[in-house]
Scaffold this motif. Sequence first.
Motif, PDB file in Angstrom:
ATOM      1  N   ARG A 165       0.811  -1.222   0.000  1.00 20.54           N
ATOM      2  CA  ARG A 165       0.000   0.000   0.000  1.00 20.54           C
ATOM      3  C   ARG A 165       0.843   1.270   0.000  1.00 20.54           C
ATOM      4  NH1 ARG A 165      -2.524  -2.830   4.209  1.00 20.54           N
ATOM      5  NH2 ARG A 165      -1.721  -1.270   5.681  1.00 20.54           N
ATOM      6  N   ARG A 166       2.107   1.168   0.311  1.00 20.35           N
ATOM      7  CA  ARG A 166       2.952   2.354   0.417  1.00 20.35           C
ATOM      8  C   ARG A 166       3.108   3.010  -0.955  1.00 20.35           C
ATOM      9  NH1 ARG A 166       7.863   3.365  -0.884  1.00 20.35           N
ATOM     10  NH2 ARG A 166       8.141   1.197  -1.555  1.00 20.35           N
ATOM     11  N   ASN A 167       2.976   4.336  -0.994  1.00 20.28           N
ATOM     12  CA  ASN A 167       3.063   5.052  -2.269  1.00 20.28           C
ATOM     13  C   ASN A 167       3.985   6.268  -2.209  1.00 20.28           C
ATOM     14  OD1 ASN A 167       1.541   6.752  -0.697  1.00 20.28           O
ATOM     15  ND2 ASN A 167      -0.350   6.492  -1.862  1.00 20.28           N
ATOM     16  N   ALA A 168       4.864   6.336  -1.184  1.00 24.50           N
ATOM     17  CA  ALA A 168       5.795   7.459  -1.067  1.00 24.50           C
ATOM     18  C   ALA A 168       7.039   6.974  -0.339  1.00 24.50           C
ATOM     19  CB  ALA A 168       5.151   8.621  -0.310  1.00 24.50           C
ATOM     20  N   THR A 180       9.536   6.384   2.458  1.00 24.22           N
ATOM     21  CA  THR A 180       9.120   6.290   3.857  1.00 24.22           C
ATOM     22  C   THR A 180      10.254   5.769   4.721  1.00 24.22           C
ATOM     23  OG1 THR A 180       6.860   5.762   3.121  1.00 24.22           O
ATOM     24  CG2 THR A 180       7.396   5.322   5.426  1.00 24.22           C
ATOM     25  N   THR A 185      11.990   3.018  -0.437  1.00 27.94           N
ATOM     26  CA  THR A 185      11.952   3.862  -1.635  1.00 27.94           C
ATOM     27  C   THR A 185      11.848   2.946  -2.856  1.00 27.94           C
ATOM     28  OG1 THR A 185      14.347   3.937  -1.974  1.00 27.94           O
ATOM     29  CG2 THR A 185      13.402   5.583  -0.468  1.00 27.94           C
ATOM     30  N   GLN A 186      11.920   3.546  -4.027  1.00 23.68           N
ATOM     31  CA  GLN A 186      11.865   2.770  -5.267  1.00 23.68           C
ATOM     32  C   GLN A 186      13.206   2.157  -5.622  1.00 23.68           C
ATOM     33  OE1 GLN A 186       9.073   2.041  -6.831  1.00 23.68           O
ATOM     34  NE2 GLN A 186       7.874   3.295  -5.403  1.00 23.68           N
TER      35      GLN A 186
END
Length: 208
Positions: free
Chosen positions: A37-40, A42, A91-92
């Motif tokens: 669910r994470r979208n930023a 963190t 992160t990505q």
Amino acid sequence: MIHEIDEALRALIRAEVLAGTEVDLVLDAPTRDWAARRNAPTVNLYLYDIREDLRRASRGRQNVYDDEGTVVARTLPPRWFKLSYLVSAWTQRPEDEHRLLSALLTCFLRHPALPADGLGPELAATGLPIPLGIALPPPEDRAFADVWSALGGELKPSLDLVLSAPVAAAPVYGAGKPVDEGLRIRTGELPPPARPTPEPRLRRPGRR
């Protein structure tokens, strides 16, 4: 006490690591569902263990003084508890996660204890420091891989942050007022000891 530790850690990380960035800071359990669910970007600060720090235990009662230095009450010393946090970056790209972890590690290494100006009223009232340790070897009964397995996620680079916090939950017993009247102190030489009175001698019958 725990919520004050959370807020003090949040304030420290936001001021020295995340200032000027758009990285979120959360206390959620980093489970597989949470990661999906994470979208930023963190930083996750997950409290995974609480246990008493018996190495800091002490016995005996402590005096409570007023502003004039008079004992007004007595209480038991605070009990110490170890709070263990799993600190991870999300992160990505792994490179960005490593940079965040490096900045977090440097931040905690600069502070052997939580800054006193960031403590809440309950912790500040004890007047005691809140020592912290970062990236220390885990205890023999626990491994970090076990923590990630319990969370249902894959093993991920992380920092183990351990703090020892005092809890002053013992009752306070009022002390009686100091005695300052009715006492007399006499100085000087002591009088010589009194001589014992000789006992009368009994005469035997037939003697004069």
